[in-house]
Motif scaffolding. Sequence first.
Motif, short mmCIF file in Angstrom:
data_model
loop_
_atom_site.label_atom_id
_atom_site.label_comp_id
_atom_site.label_asym_id
_atom_site.label_seq_id
_atom_site.Cartn_x
_atom_site.Cartn_y
_atom_site.Cartn_z
N SER A 98 1.17 -4.98 4.73
CA SER A 98 2.47 -5.65 4.45
C SER A 98 2.49 -7.04 5.02
N VAL A 139 0.87 -1.27 0.01
CA VAL A 139 0.08 -0.07 -0.05
C VAL A 139 0.93 1.34 0.11
N GLN A 140 0.64 2.09 -1.12
CA GLN A 140 1.34 3.41 -1.12
C GLN A 140 0.80 4.55 -0.50
N SER A 141 1.40 5.16 0.21
CA SER A 141 0.55 6.58 0.72
C SER A 141 1.31 7.61 -0.26
N ARG A 178 -0.92 0.34 6.40
CA ARG A 178 0.35 -0.19 5.57
C ARG A 178 0.86 -1.09 6.32
#
Length: 761
Positions: free
Chosen positions: A675, A453-455, A671
Amino acid sequence: MMDLPCVQWQDHVAHKWSELDSELKETFLSLHEIDDVFKCTLSLANQQDLDAIQSISAGLSVKKDAEEAAKCREKGNSIFKTRDYKAAALHYSQGICFAPQSSEQLSLCYANRSAALYHLQQYQECLYDIDRALNTGYPAHLSHKLQERRNLCLNHLPVSVKTKNDQLYHVSNDDKCSKSLTISSSETFRFGICPQVSVGCSKEKGCHLVALQSITAGEVILRDRPFSWVLIPGVEKVKGKRGQGQDIQRKTVFGTEHKRCHWCLTETLCAVPCKGCSFSRYCSVSCQQEAWEEHHHWECPLGAELAAMGVMAQLALRVTLKAGIENIHRARQTIRDEQKKSDQYNPYMTVFHLMQHTEHQSISLRFMCALTVAALYLKLSKAGPLPTSWKLSDASSITSQSSDGPKKKGGDTEWSSELWIVGSAVLRHMLQLRCNAQAVVTLQATGSENARVQSMEEIRVATAMFATLSLLNHSCRPNTSLVFSTGTIDDPGAPQESVGFNQHLLEEGRPDRGVTVTVRAARDIAAGEEILHCYGPNSNRMGTEERQRLLQEQYYFLCECEACTDQEEEIKESSRNESGLLCTKCKGALKKNKRGGFTCSLLSCAHQISSSEVNHELQEFRVALEKAVALMEKENPVEALHLLKKISSQSGLLLRDSHPLQGELADATARAYASLGDWKNAATHLEQSAVAISSQYGKDSFELGQQLFKLVQLHFNGGARGPALSVIPKVRRILSLHCGPHCPELQELNAMEECFQGSTF
């Protein structure tokens, strides 16, 4: 905030002012016209000032250096071994920029970068670098390595591309900008103002935009290119994948100037260097040539001295260089209302007549800008002859009204006394930029590249001056949304031009390459309503008093927009918990008190806490959050999650769910769970983060749309069909509103929706 000259130059200017004779100070203080300010300051500028800027910039050298190139290549080789190919490519690019054209290091860096690009599966770019290496003197006894790599690349390319590369063997076909942006042919114009909007002028509002017809939310109101822009150097962290056997993920620090084309601003790993300096780099030869023709052949000899003078001085210079002497002269004779009636719109006329608010700016700022421009003018006059395009066809007309200009001492004889108007124009634009500069922003992913998940965070990549966008007045509750794009605009539909302010005169024959801003209606706009955007202070995130103070300080006007004059809004502000803080005793809302601290809003409690105590707690939460993020980047999500849970249990005692820091904590926790493959818990915490973002930016904000898009991705990864399909319509509406119906996120959203609708989860 202005991107001012470096501190050492500011100190030099301040010292020079303090040493001026009182009579000279009085003379400067009495001047109000830009021409007079520049002429006066130019007469004060001397060799000591030029020596000072040269000394200050000595540590910012941008000269070619074979030894530095070799060091960059060695760093790249070291990182290449860890399989962090992206960081390695950036090091090789830095070596390419440092390497003199005749040095062996240039060919070696190209060859090494081709290896990194091959591993990144950028096969066409790898082939280009192979050709460059061979064409710049790559050692013959090593050339078989490049031939083998060429064959490997060709095996990965389609037959049609192979044929093309065979035909262009040893010829680098890098003349095209590396990034394309497609504009749908359904959008009825490319640049300018849409037909439903017209330009109005009044004494109170100046030139502004008004809707002639009703405009639906999401419709494009205008699309504009900046008249000029300057990339902002700055540090960004490039985080690659961990190599085998590495316990700690490598981090290599690069700036925006290392990662982006200095012309079109697109990100690139394949920098094409300037042949004269080690700083400027481009994504293609075409971008390199365009930048050289427009401004860089002037800037390159100045090198580090220009960097020391700051982004605003550089941008003001670029605006002036692009305009040229004829347009400057024409602008000095033309008032803006006359320009509006002209058959052919000249964007420089709009730029030239933007307000500079000289009378409101401090004496220290005025003198610093004036002396900076005077020093820049003297440097340019010694750098070489004027370009042919600047030879005046009607020089006598300027001479007749400029005979009182300062006489230039030394330098090129073509820089005659009449050309002080060039320096005056640069000063005019530098002073304008305090109120008229526009930050060019883009979204950048945070965290390691292989994170599930990318912020996203918004970063400023350039400062620009727009002609058409500058017509929009401010509102703390705007009815528009702005989105910036970089690269090359590919418009296969060849749509018709819009009426109104369209950029032809200074852009004729040029490809649509560079920065673009698209302004869309953020809500339905009625006929007769003014088109407004926000200069920064927004009613969703700031109280009226603070907004008005900031706007007065930066833009010199008292805001009387709808949000600032709406009595109902004032009542809402006074009743809501602006601080987002909770009373640690009774959980009531904390409100700011007159002493600068906070008091519980419940009269039965009335507990007080000082601002220093609150700031201390917030700082501790933030430091712990940064530690947790660092643990995730080291691929230790279990320990990160343990720390995040501990922080959240403590922060919940002081912060409401809507507090921005709570949103950041929830996002980081999501996130961490992602992960670990725990999609359900990740989605739960991302929903909590969305609550804080909605409170901070608004229920229809682009920021909320991005967060909900991530939520759909989590539901998709976890196979949560129902929750995903329930969120998708809202995400589609928000992203369409801000980015249009063809943005990449919506294409991915549609693909996930189709997958869910055809699945049997």
